[in-house]
Design an enzyme around this catalytic site. Structure first.
Site, PDB file in Angstrom:
ATOM      1  N   SER A 120       3.192  17.381  -7.127  1.00  0.00           N
ATOM      2  CA  SER A 120       2.684  17.218  -6.137  1.00  0.00           C
ATOM      3  C   SER A 120       2.613  18.143  -4.911  1.00  0.00           C
ATOM      4  O   SER A 120       1.640  18.224  -4.024  1.00  0.00           O
ATOM      5  CB  SER A 120       3.310  15.776  -5.470  1.00  0.00           C
TER       6      SER A 120
ATOM      7  N   CYS B 193       8.179  25.214  -4.824  1.00  0.00           N
ATOM      8  CA  CYS B 193       7.762  25.426  -6.316  1.00  0.00           C
ATOM      9  C   CYS B 193       8.576  24.883  -7.232  1.00  0.00           C
ATOM     10  O   CYS B 193       8.359  24.075  -8.090  1.00  0.00           O
ATOM     11  CB  CYS B 193       7.218  26.813  -6.920  1.00  0.00           C
TER      12      CYS B 193
ATOM     13  N   LEU C 280       3.817  30.231 -11.487  1.00  0.00           N
ATOM     14  CA  LEU C 280       3.030  28.986 -11.270  1.00  0.00           C
ATOM     15  C   LEU C 280       3.643  27.840 -10.858  1.00  0.00           C
ATOM     16  O   LEU C 280       4.924  27.938 -10.673  1.00  0.00           O
ATOM     17  CB  LEU C 280       2.261  29.023 -12.760  1.00  0.00           C
TER      18      LEU C 280
ATOM     19  N   LYS D 292      -3.088  40.037  -0.891  1.00  0.00           N
ATOM     20  CA  LYS D 292      -3.720  39.004  -0.411  1.00  0.00           C
ATOM     21  C   LYS D 292      -2.872  37.854  -0.205  1.00  0.00           C
ATOM     22  O   LYS D 292      -2.649  36.927  -1.189  1.00  0.00           O
ATOM     23  CB  LYS D 292      -5.134  38.603  -1.167  1.00  0.00           C
TER      24      LYS D 292
ATOM     25  N   ASP E  83       6.250 104.606  -2.264  1.00  0.00           N
ATOM     26  CA  ASP E  83       6.541 103.850  -3.752  1.00  0.00           C
ATOM     27  C   ASP E  83       6.176 104.771  -4.942  1.00  0.00           C
ATOM     28  O   ASP E  83       5.803 104.338  -5.957  1.00  0.00           O
ATOM     29  CB  ASP E  83       5.896 102.573  -3.628  1.00  0.00           C
TER      30      ASP E  83
ATOM     31  N   HIS F 115      11.182  97.494  -4.936  1.00  0.00           N
ATOM     32  CA  HIS F 115       9.882  97.266  -4.691  1.00  0.00           C
ATOM     33  C   HIS F 115       9.523  96.135  -5.429  1.00  0.00           C
ATOM     34  O   HIS F 115       9.590  96.125  -6.669  1.00  0.00           O
ATOM     35  CB  HIS F 115       9.176  98.484  -5.096  1.00  0.00           C
TER      36      HIS F 115
HETATM   37  P1  NAP Z   1      -3.242  28.481  -5.322  1.00  0.00           P
HETATM   38  O1  NAP Z   1      -4.431  27.753  -5.086  1.00  0.00           O
HETATM   39  O2  NAP Z   1      -3.100  28.862  -6.872  1.00  0.00           O
HETATM   40  O3  NAP Z   1      -3.561  29.957  -4.706  1.00  0.00           O
HETATM   41  C1  NAP Z   1      -2.683  30.993  -4.614  1.00  0.00           C
HETATM   42  C2  NAP Z   1      -3.236  32.103  -4.243  1.00  0.00           C
HETATM   43  O4  NAP Z   1      -4.158  32.539  -5.179  1.00  0.00           O
HETATM   44  C3  NAP Z   1      -3.729  31.983  -2.634  1.00  0.00           C
HETATM   45  O5  NAP Z   1      -3.759  33.234  -2.028  1.00  0.00           O
HETATM   46  C4  NAP Z   1      -5.253  31.886  -3.223  1.00  0.00           C
HETATM   47  O6  NAP Z   1      -6.081  31.987  -2.234  1.00  0.00           O
HETATM   48  C5  NAP Z   1      -5.432  32.724  -4.486  1.00  0.00           C
HETATM   49  N1  NAP Z   1      -6.441  32.316  -5.154  1.00  0.00           N
HETATM   50  C6  NAP Z   1      -7.299  31.333  -5.251  1.00  0.00           C
HETATM   51  N2  NAP Z   1      -8.260  31.641  -6.150  1.00  0.00           N
HETATM   52  C7  NAP Z   1      -8.252  32.978  -6.704  1.00  0.00           C
HETATM   53  C8  NAP Z   1      -8.895  33.651  -7.628  1.00  0.00           C
HETATM   54  N3  NAP Z   1      -9.998  33.135  -8.074  1.00  0.00           N
HETATM   55  N4  NAP Z   1      -8.518  34.749  -7.697  1.00  0.00           N
HETATM   56  C9  NAP Z   1      -7.636  35.296  -6.944  1.00  0.00           C
HETATM   57  N5  NAP Z   1      -6.867  34.648  -5.903  1.00  0.00           N
HETATM   58  C10 NAP Z   1      -7.223  33.426  -5.992  1.00  0.00           C
HETATM   59  O7  NAP Z   1      -1.884  27.964  -5.049  1.00  0.00           O
HETATM   60  P2  NAP Z   1      -1.444  27.507  -3.649  1.00  0.00           P
HETATM   61  O8  NAP Z   1      -2.263  25.874  -3.543  1.00  0.00           O
HETATM   62  O9  NAP Z   1      -1.625  28.267  -2.680  1.00  0.00           O
HETATM   63  O10 NAP Z   1       0.005  27.372  -3.803  1.00  0.00           O
HETATM   64  C11 NAP Z   1       0.509  26.089  -4.404  1.00  0.00           C
HETATM   65  C12 NAP Z   1       0.890  26.503  -5.911  1.00  0.00           C
HETATM   66  O11 NAP Z   1       1.984  27.617  -5.983  1.00  0.00           O
HETATM   67  C13 NAP Z   1       1.472  25.327  -6.446  1.00  0.00           C
HETATM   68  O12 NAP Z   1       1.268  24.986  -7.745  1.00  0.00           O
HETATM   69  C14 NAP Z   1       3.054  25.778  -6.690  1.00  0.00           C
HETATM   70  O13 NAP Z   1       4.041  25.356  -7.691  1.00  0.00           O
HETATM   71  C15 NAP Z   1       2.978  27.292  -7.015  1.00  0.00           C
HETATM   72  N6  NAP Z   1       4.158  28.037  -6.530  1.00  0.00           N
HETATM   73  C16 NAP Z   1       4.663  28.611  -7.474  1.00  0.00           C
HETATM   74  C17 NAP Z   1       5.767  29.439  -7.273  1.00  0.00           C
HETATM   75  C18 NAP Z   1       6.794  29.857  -8.396  1.00  0.00           C
HETATM   76  O14 NAP Z   1       7.376  30.890  -8.068  1.00  0.00           O
HETATM   77  N7  NAP Z   1       6.384  29.504  -9.571  1.00  0.00           N
HETATM   78  C19 NAP Z   1       6.090  29.561  -5.869  1.00  0.00           C
HETATM   79  C20 NAP Z   1       5.535  29.066  -4.896  1.00  0.00           C
HETATM   80  C21 NAP Z   1       4.149  28.198  -5.058  1.00  0.00           C
HETATM   81  P3  NAP Z   1      -6.577  30.795  -1.165  1.00  0.00           P
HETATM   82  O15 NAP Z   1      -5.496  31.253   0.095  1.00  0.00           O
HETATM   83  O16 NAP Z   1      -7.910  31.433  -0.782  1.00  0.00           O
HETATM   84  O17 NAP Z   1      -6.433  29.741  -1.603  1.00  0.00           O
END
Ligand code: NAP
Length: 913
Positions: A816, A717, A684, A607, A147, A111
């Protein structure tokens, strides 16, 4: 030879069958007969089946007596076995006293309570309902009361706050009960079994809970009483409550999965009216929260409505669900096939209303059903889904939903979304245009939108929803609930399987994804197929493999003698992760980050860059089809300054994975610190040096030198931001580069012969023009390009070459991010100066060297300050190799095992023993 004790087993079910098996091992015992219940349809009780296997005579009686009088034919059969002891392990029938006393040594009975407390048929339920601190069982000598017979032995265990009727039975009452029956029989055999008269103090007789009227919960009670009642009836039959609908109708439901809820009332709940409740009940993301009369709360996780068990949090969603009625002919054929499978398992004819469990199916039958459905329809069900749809018609609808929609059908989620139809590349592709939050596509707050421009013709492609901080907050909360809810229920291996499902779906849709990427970002289609999409798929597959291999260490620490110590680490997911990505490889950047993040067990929101979010939205659709639970992955196109900033600022986001420019990276890092000190990793910008020695393989150096700059139109990049070419081959190198540039095909990225497409968007295109103007102003020699491609609509920038670039020029220092080759000379006799020049930048992402001298190459690899070094190759990245920069190119790695650590935290556990 001593005579064997002759035992009759009277009872039913697995418990009795296990006792039988246990007693069969005793050499001093002979089981002379098994008395059990008749077959239900063609299903025999397991006790009968077990006895037959062991050639023990089986007797099946529907009842033993009529109007209180033992049936003579039954008595006769019982007597025929000549038992000296009756063992009643689990018996639901009334056994006449002629049988109880018919064996020489009497009858011993199991039980499940510590007698005399909780006499009656529902002892376990009452142990919990009454809030007892200990539970247990008794083995007693049966007499003519309910029980009441003398006790032979009792065993007890503490009642844990997580116990339900099920858990206490499975963890203690069943396994220990079977063993104790063996002990009791041994004691009888050795003549040591006591007969302790039950005390009357503390004796209780409790109502039988199989009577429906006793299963109704009293909600006019404290939270603790409500909790105890629900767990006392969990998982069968469930406590009954009644919902009062707004239109005056009522609906009976059953409650399961109760726990006390100390976090207090919820802010985002929707009120549910329950009969008898004077306080309030809410449906919220964690279930059904009920306030007790004492102001404390109890939360209910599951509700049975009709024949179906649902998550309580889904109550209002379920109410809106529509069942499928429009079956195709093919689906009706499948229906017959499915009915055949059910019939074979249940051994009875199957109707629409046949309930799998009411027809006697058990857990092994669930396993068999899942297996057979997988074989017949190639549909990978989970066992729980059978419990969620136990009635044939519901189960068939579930199957049809899956067949029509993939695993999205399992959550009953209707995959509705607003879309635009992209007609390109000989295809018509539906691309979602709304935010993806908590498994659904939804509009942005205040209907805000972003215009998406096709860089090839500068025309607006479509508008997509643009997230605000409020939308981000919704997504974060969904990810937070999923992290502490549904996602936790998924095992690491299942997580890996979901990721593989997703990778397979991406593979099946790769042409669609590459087409969208090409049109949205200007990537050349063949490159999009191979790299943007191809490497994304690889990332999901690679990280899927890690899910069940995330391990900690055991660490030999110093114990405080004489004690010992065990110290070990656990690698745990961090929680909700925010991901922010740039526009150059939209899907690939998403995948590099998200695959590691999800593999580690986190939930996330991303985003994507505002200029090209379309592959991310198509990807979101695929995550539903792959079976990811709502809230695990959320996709929110929007502006960085608004939605991106809200992600970085959000206090429930615990980790931010960012790829983008250095200035925004610095800003984000501050936000991470100021908000909640969230962990962040930053990939970056770069200004990667590429050194070409005169002793290189010239063909290879030109080929890779070109792609180091012009790959993905320079929007890369790790693009070589600066080429140092040894003076002896400088002119020859330039001559060959220019020759190749003159024949480079520039045009529509969807055209298979195109090698160079448009830049991603106008602002970037304009920045490149400005970059070149500065180079010219500073005295660099522009030998090719530097301007828009003539006579071509779209953001087509001519591949460009600058020579005579000195180290202090802007174009020698700054990125660039476009198709601009910056060439400087060096003299091969002075390697030290060369290394100083190569390192004279604040960036440190990648680097490269071309030489046939391995010593020179390795010397370069030693001294260069960059996260990646390529020797006699360039752009050779792989999902298994860690990727990330030094200095102002950021920190933290994408890809490889190291990337997982970015999304894990280490917990150290020390145990003294
Ligand atoms: P970005 O201007 O720094 O933007 C990157 C992302 O951040 C976008 O989604 C952007 O939104 C967002 N963002 C902008 N301001 C922000 C804030 N205040 N707070 C939070 N998020 C914010 O760069 P990008 O012009 O798109 O990309 C080019 C850069 O990325 C270059 O410098 C490149 O060398 C670098 N990159 C680096 C790698 C790596 O692996 N190291 C790879 C790829 C690219 P929006 O879309 O509104 O701008």
């Amino acid at each position: 030879m001593a005579l064997k004790m002759r035992i009759a087993i009277i009872g039913q079910s697995n418990f009795a069958a296990d006792v039988l098996e246990l007693l069969l091992d005793r050499s001093n015992i002979q089981i002379v007969g098994v008395f059990t219940i008749p077959d239900k349809g063609s299903r025999e009780d397991i006790l009968a089946t077990t006895a037959t296997i062991h050639n023990i005579p089986v007797f099946k009686f529907a009842c033993w007596r009529r109007k209180g009088v033992a049936l003579p034919e039954v008595l006769e059969q019982y007597k025929s076995v000549g038992a000296t002891l009756n063992v009643l392990p689990f018996c639901s029938q009334f056994i006449p006293m002629e049988v109880i006393n018919g064996a020489l040594l009497g009858s011993i009975c199991y039980h499940p309570s510590i007698l005399p407390r909780h006499r009656g048929a529902s002892a376990i339920s009452w142990t919990l309902i009454e809030g007892d601190e200990v539970a247990g069982f008794s083995i007693f000598w049966a007499d003519d009361g309910l029980d009441t017979g003398p006790l032979l032995l009792t065993r007890q265990t503490n009642v844990e706050s997580t116990d339900t009727l099920d858990t206490i039975y499975k963890r203690f009452l069943y396994p220990e009960g079977v063993k104790a029956m063996g002990v009791a029989v041994d004691m009888v055999a050795s003549g040591t079994a006591p007969k302790i008269i039950q005390p009357e103090v503390g004796a209780t007789y409790d109502p039988a809970m199989f009577k429906t009227e006793n299963q109704v919960i009293n909600l006019q009670a404290t939270a603790e009483k409500i909790w105890n009642f629900v767990r006392g009836l969990d998982s069968v039959p469930g406590a009954i409550a009644t919902v009062l609908h707004g239109n005056g109708t009522e609906e009976q439901i059953r409650l399961f999965g109760a726990h006390l809820y100390s976090a207090g009332p919820v802010s985002n709940g929707k009120v549910l009216r329950l009969r008898g409740l004077t306080k309030t009940a809410w449906i919220h993301s964690g279930g059904l929260l009920i306030e007790g009369t004492d102001g404390a709360f109890v939360n209910i996780r599951r509700i049975k409505r009709g024949t179906k068990v649902i998550s309580a949090s889904e109550w209002f969603k379920q109410a809106e669900d529509q069942s499928i009625t429009d079956f195709s002919e093919d689906e009706l054929v499948k229906r017959s096939l499915l009915a055949g499978i059910w019939k074979a398992i249940l051994k009875e004819d199957v109707e629409s209303s046949t309930d799998f469990f009411a027809s006697g199916a058990g857990s092994m039958d669930v396993v068999r059903l899942v297996e057979e459905v997988k074989e017949a329809f190639d549909v990978p069900l989970q066992n729980e889904q059978v419990f969620m749809a136990p009635v044939f018609e519901e189960f068939f609808s579930l199957l049809v939903r899956f067949l029509r929609q993939g695993s999205a059908g399992f959550g009953n989620q209707q995959l509705d979304f607003e879309a635009f139809t992209l007609k390109a590349n000989k295809r018509e592709i539906r691309v979602p245009t709304q935010l993806f939050i908590n498994g659904e596509f939804v509009d942005a707050e205040a209907q805000r939108t972003l215009e998406i421009v096709n860089p090839t013709n500068e025309e607006v492609l479509c508008k997509v929803a643009c997230a605000s901080a409020t939308d981000v907050d919704k997504a974060v909360r969904a990810a937070h609930s999923a992290f502490y809810g549904s996602w936790r229920q998924i095992t690491p291996r299942q997580r890996g399987q979901l990721m593989l499902n997703l990778a397979d779906l991406m593979e099946r849709n790769k042409e669609e994804l590459a087409t969208i990427e090409s049109v949205d970002s200007g990537a050349v289609y063949t490159l999009a197929l191979k790299t943007h999409v191809g490497m994304s798929i690889e990332a999901w597959r690679y990280f899927a493999g890690w899910c069940d291999k995330i391990q900690g260490n055991t660490i030999p620490v110093n114990p405080a003698r004489p004690n010992n110590v065990l110290t070990f680490t656990r690698k745990e997911p961090i929680g909700v992760c925010g991901l922010i990505t740039p526009w150059n490889y939209p899907l690939m950047m998403l995948s590099w980050k998200m695959a590691a993040c999800i593999a580690a067990g986190n939930t996330c929101l991303i985003k994507p860059a505002q200029t090209c979010p379309l592959t991310a939205l198509k990807f979101a659709e695929l995550t539903v089809r792959a079976g990811f639970p709502p809230g695990v992955i959320n996709v929110l196109p929007g502006k960085g300054s608004d939605a991106g900033q809200a992600v970085a600022d959000h206090e429930l986001v615990r980790k931010l994975g960012f790829t983008g420019s250095t200035p925004i990276g610095k800003h984000i890092m501050k936000s991470c610190a100021d908000s909640n000190l969230k962990k962040c990793s930053l990939e970056l910008g770069g200004k990667s040096p590429l050194i070409i020695f005169a002793d290189c393989d010239m063909d290879k150096a030109v080929k890779h030198g070109m792609s180091s700059v012009f790959f993905n139109k320079g929007e890369n990049c790790i693009a070589a931001g600066r080429l140092f070419v040894e003076d002896r081959i400088h002119d020859e190198f330039i001559r060959r580069v220019l020759k190749d540039l003159r024949t480079m095909t520039i045009g529509d990225p969807l055209d298979r012969s195109t090698a160079h497409g448009p830049q991603n968007h106008k602002a970037h295109f304009d920045k490149l023009l400005e970059f070149c103007r500065r180079g010219v102003d500073e005295g660099a020699k522009l030998v090719y390009g530097g301007c828009r491609v003539p006579n071509l609509k779209g953001y087509f920038f001519t591949p460009t070459v600058f020579t005579n670039v000195t180290d202090d020029m802007f174009i020698a220092q700054e990125e660039s991010f476009g198709p601009i080759m910056i060439i400087s000379k060096f003299n091969g006799s002075d390697i030290d100066s060369l290394m100083q020049r190569a390192n004279r930048t604040e960036y440190g992402l990648a680097s490269g060297v071309f030489t046939k001298d391995i010593g020179k190459a390795l010397n370069f690899a030693d001294r260069i300050e960059a996260g990646t070094v390529f020797v006699n190759v360039y752009n050779k990245t792989d999902v298994a190799a860690p990727f990330g920069g030094f200095k102002q190119s950021g920190y933290g790695k994408d890809l490889g095992q190291e990337a997982l650590n970015e999304y894990l935290k280490t917990k150290c556990v020390t145990v003294e023993y």
